[in-house]
Design a protein around this motif. Structure first.
Motif, mmCIF file in Angstrom:
data_model
loop_
_atom_site.group_PDB
_atom_site.id
_atom_site.type_symbol
_atom_site.label_atom_id
_atom_site.label_comp_id
_atom_site.label_asym_id
_atom_site.label_seq_id
_atom_site.Cartn_x
_atom_site.Cartn_y
_atom_site.Cartn_z
ATOM 1 N N GLY A 140 0.780 -1.236 0.000
ATOM 2 C CA GLY A 140 0.000 0.000 0.000
ATOM 3 C C GLY A 140 0.806 1.278 0.000
ATOM 4 N N SER A 141 2.101 1.192 0.313
ATOM 5 C CA SER A 141 2.911 2.405 0.435
ATOM 6 C C SER A 141 2.903 3.211 -0.861
ATOM 7 C CB SER A 141 4.354 2.038 0.780
ATOM 8 O OG SER A 141 5.183 3.188 0.688
ATOM 9 N N PRO A 142 2.719 4.531 -0.760
ATOM 10 C CA PRO A 142 2.777 5.375 -1.966
ATOM 11 C C PRO A 142 4.099 5.236 -2.728
ATOM 12 C CG PRO A 142 1.833 6.607 -0.138
ATOM 13 C CD PRO A 142 2.333 5.309 0.438
ATOM 14 N N LYS A 143 5.182 4.866 -2.048
ATOM 15 C CA LYS A 143 6.482 4.748 -2.698
ATOM 16 C C LYS A 143 6.518 3.614 -3.717
ATOM 17 C CE LYS A 143 9.172 6.707 1.133
ATOM 18 N NZ LYS A 143 10.275 6.469 2.096
ATOM 19 N N VAL A 144 5.601 2.649 -3.594
ATOM 20 C CA VAL A 144 5.577 1.535 -4.547
ATOM 21 C C VAL A 144 5.281 2.043 -5.956
ATOM 22 C CG1 VAL A 144 4.400 -0.632 -5.137
ATOM 23 C CG2 VAL A 144 4.949 -0.124 -2.764
ATOM 24 N N SER A 145 4.564 3.154 -6.062
ATOM 25 C CA SER A 145 4.245 3.726 -7.378
ATOM 26 C C SER A 145 5.510 4.103 -8.142
ATOM 27 C CB SER A 145 3.354 4.971 -7.223
ATOM 28 O OG SER A 145 2.135 4.648 -6.599
ATOM 29 N N GLU A 146 6.603 4.364 -7.432
ATOM 30 C CA GLU A 146 7.856 4.763 -8.071
ATOM 31 C C GLU A 146 8.888 3.632 -8.057
ATOM 32 O OE1 GLU A 146 7.514 7.604 -9.406
ATOM 33 O OE2 GLU A 146 5.713 8.188 -8.287
ATOM 34 N N ALA A 147 8.435 2.403 -7.775
ATOM 35 C CA ALA A 147 9.379 1.297 -7.574
ATOM 36 C C ALA A 147 9.970 0.762 -8.863
ATOM 37 C CB ALA A 147 8.703 0.160 -6.806
ATOM 38 N N GLY A 148 9.359 1.073 -9.988
ATOM 39 C CA GLY A 148 9.926 0.602 -11.247
ATOM 40 C C GLY A 148 8.869 0.176 -12.238
ATOM 41 N N PRO A 172 -4.965 -0.559 -3.926
ATOM 42 C CA PRO A 172 -4.760 0.864 -4.228
ATOM 43 C C PRO A 172 -3.710 1.493 -3.313
ATOM 44 C CG PRO A 172 -7.100 0.353 -4.097
ATOM 45 C CD PRO A 172 -6.362 -0.852 -3.586
ATOM 46 N N SER A 173 -3.024 2.490 -3.821
ATOM 47 C CA SER A 173 -2.075 3.240 -3.010
ATOM 48 C C SER A 173 -2.787 3.839 -1.797
ATOM 49 C CB SER A 173 -1.452 4.368 -3.832
ATOM 50 O OG SER A 173 -0.753 5.272 -3.007
ATOM 51 N N ASP A 174 -2.066 3.889 -0.677
ATOM 52 C CA ASP A 174 -2.656 4.457 0.534
ATOM 53 C C ASP A 174 -2.799 5.966 0.473
ATOM 54 O OD1 ASP A 174 -3.274 2.247 2.225
ATOM 55 O OD2 ASP A 174 -1.143 1.885 2.425
ATOM 56 N N ILE A 175 -2.413 6.568 -0.641
ATOM 57 C CA ILE A 175 -2.662 7.998 -0.807
ATOM 58 C C ILE A 175 -4.163 8.280 -0.683
ATOM 59 C CG2 ILE A 175 -2.691 9.860 -2.516
ATOM 60 C CD1 ILE A 175 0.045 8.951 -3.429
ATOM 61 N N SER A 176 -4.984 7.441 -1.320
ATOM 62 C CA SER A 176 -6.433 7.678 -1.268
ATOM 63 C C SER A 176 -6.970 7.511 0.146
ATOM 64 C CB SER A 176 -7.160 6.725 -2.225
ATOM 65 O OG SER A 176 -6.855 5.376 -1.925
ATOM 66 N N ALA A 177 -6.457 6.520 0.876
ATOM 67 C CA ALA A 177 -6.893 6.318 2.263
ATOM 68 C C ALA A 177 -6.482 7.499 3.141
ATOM 69 C CB ALA A 177 -6.306 5.027 2.811
ATOM 70 N N SER A 178 -5.256 7.995 2.941
ATOM 71 C CA SER A 178 -4.765 9.130 3.725
ATOM 72 C C SER A 178 -5.540 10.400 3.392
ATOM 73 C CB SER A 178 -3.269 9.347 3.458
ATOM 74 O OG SER A 178 -2.515 8.250 3.919
ATOM 75 N N ASP A 217 8.147 2.004 6.218
ATOM 76 C CA ASP A 217 7.843 2.693 4.963
ATOM 77 C C ASP A 217 6.337 2.853 4.772
ATOM 78 O OD1 ASP A 217 10.487 2.949 4.351
ATOM 79 O OD2 ASP A 217 10.565 1.270 2.954
ATOM 80 N N TYR A 218 5.589 1.805 5.104
ATOM 81 C CA TYR A 218 4.140 1.854 4.917
ATOM 82 C C TYR A 218 3.501 2.939 5.778
ATOM 83 C CZ TYR A 218 -0.674 0.652 6.077
ATOM 84 O OH TYR A 218 -2.018 0.723 6.339
ATOM 85 N N ALA A 219 3.760 2.908 7.087
ATOM 86 C CA ALA A 219 3.117 3.847 8.006
ATOM 87 C C ALA A 219 3.578 5.280 7.745
ATOM 88 C CB ALA A 219 3.409 3.439 9.452
ATOM 89 N N LEU A 220 4.880 5.479 7.555
ATOM 90 C CA LEU A 220 5.385 6.822 7.270
ATOM 91 C C LEU A 220 4.886 7.331 5.923
ATOM 92 C CD1 LEU A 220 9.047 6.377 8.565
ATOM 93 C CD2 LEU A 220 7.254 7.770 9.625
ATOM 94 N N GLY A 221 4.695 6.417 4.974
ATOM 95 C CA GLY A 221 4.136 6.810 3.686
ATOM 96 C C GLY A 221 2.711 7.313 3.817
ATOM 97 N N MET A 222 1.934 6.666 4.694
ATOM 98 C CA MET A 222 0.574 7.132 4.939
ATOM 99 C C MET A 222 0.580 8.525 5.551
ATOM 100 S SD MET A 222 -2.161 4.230 6.015
ATOM 101 C CE MET A 222 -3.442 5.439 5.674
ATOM 102 N N LEU A 223 1.498 8.757 6.496
ATOM 103 C CA LEU A 223 1.577 10.072 7.125
ATOM 104 C C LEU A 223 1.995 11.137 6.118
ATOM 105 C CD1 LEU A 223 1.494 11.979 9.502
ATOM 106 C CD2 LEU A 223 3.789 11.210 10.141
ATOM 107 N N ASP A 224 2.975 10.825 5.284
ATOM 108 C CA ASP A 224 3.404 11.784 4.262
ATOM 109 C C ASP A 224 2.238 12.142 3.345
ATOM 110 O OD1 ASP A 224 5.949 11.771 5.281
ATOM 111 O OD2 ASP A 224 6.771 10.387 3.790
ATOM 112 N N ALA A 225 1.446 11.138 2.961
ATOM 113 C CA ALA A 225 0.300 11.387 2.091
ATOM 114 C C ALA A 225 -0.761 12.204 2.814
ATOM 115 C CB ALA A 225 -0.290 10.063 1.609
#
Length: 231
Positions: free
Chosen positions: A10-18, A26-32, A54-62
């Motif tokens: 779910g981490s938003p960073k996965v979108s940039e993983a390659g 879905p990315s946790d951006i929508s949940a955040s 990465d997951y939890a901090l990604g949610m906070l960043d979003a």
């Protein structure tokens, strides 16, 4: 360059993983963003207890990136995975007197520890969290402390899935018993296998198949966008 399909990343960073990474959660951006909209409209401040993953901090960043009103205040505290005594951290958050609390854990176990210790501290403010709050494992671990938590989650696939897919879900439950974690795990897992089958059934380049095909999923057809995120 190995084609990879993840069911529960779910981490938003996965979108940039390659260019070879796809996911059916879905990315946790929508949940955040949903949590942000709800909390900032209802409260003046929020204390955030976030696990250092990465997951939890990604949610906070979003959550922060979604924007907050100028007079809205965020009090942030992090904790390391495996921490069993969160009371000092929770007391630091409470000292700021936020009128809401957002808990962003990595696991059901971390969330259960937090809410049980909140109850022991006599916490009164509104509590929010992610979709782990619906997990049967969390509900069992937290007991009465699980009450009155508002959380973001995916729509219930059993309300929108086809009759055949609902029958498959019920057959799964009969064979393996009740789900132990978040309910969306079944739908996301189903969709991952559906994507894999779309590749297996085609003679075209596998990556091109995933980027260009409408795939019959559990709750309807889905596609992948240019970053490999499910749509």
């Amino acid at each position: 360059k190995v084609l990879t399909i993840s069911a529960l990343a779910g981490s938003p960073k996965v979108s940039e993983a390659g260019d070879y990474i796809f996911r059916t959660r879905p990315s946790d951006i929508s949940a955040s963003q949903a949590l942000n909209l709800y909390i900032t409209h209802k409260h003046r401040s929020v204390g955030v207890l976030v696990e250092q993953t990465d997951y939890a901090l990604g949610m906070l960043d979003a959550f922060v990136s979604a924007g907050v009103p100028n007079d809205f205040v965020i009090y942030r505290e992090e904790f390391a995975s495996g921490t069993t005594d969160l009371k000092p951290t929770l007391i630091r958050i409470r000292s700021h007197r936020p009128d809401s609390l957002l808990i962003l854990p990595q696991s059901e176990q971390s969330l259960a520890i937090a809410v049980k210790q909140l109850c022991e501290l006599g916490w009164k403010s509104s509590i929010y969290s992610n979709w782990g709050a619906e997990s049967p494992t969390f509900l069992q671990l937290a007991g009465e402390a699980s009450e009155d938590i508002t959380y973001s989650t995916l729509p219930d696939a059993l309300e929108t899935g086809t009759l055949d897919h609902k029958a498959l879900y019920n057959k799964f439950l009969e064979k393996y018993g009740p789900l132990k974690s978040v309910y969306a795990g079944f739908e996301c897992g189903f969709n991952s296998f559906a994507a894999l089958m779309a590749v297996a059934d085609s003679s075209d380049d596998p990556k091109r198949v995933l980027y260009s095909t409408r795939i019959p999923g559990f709750a309807g057809d889905f596609t992948f966008d240019h970053k490999g995120d499910i749509v």
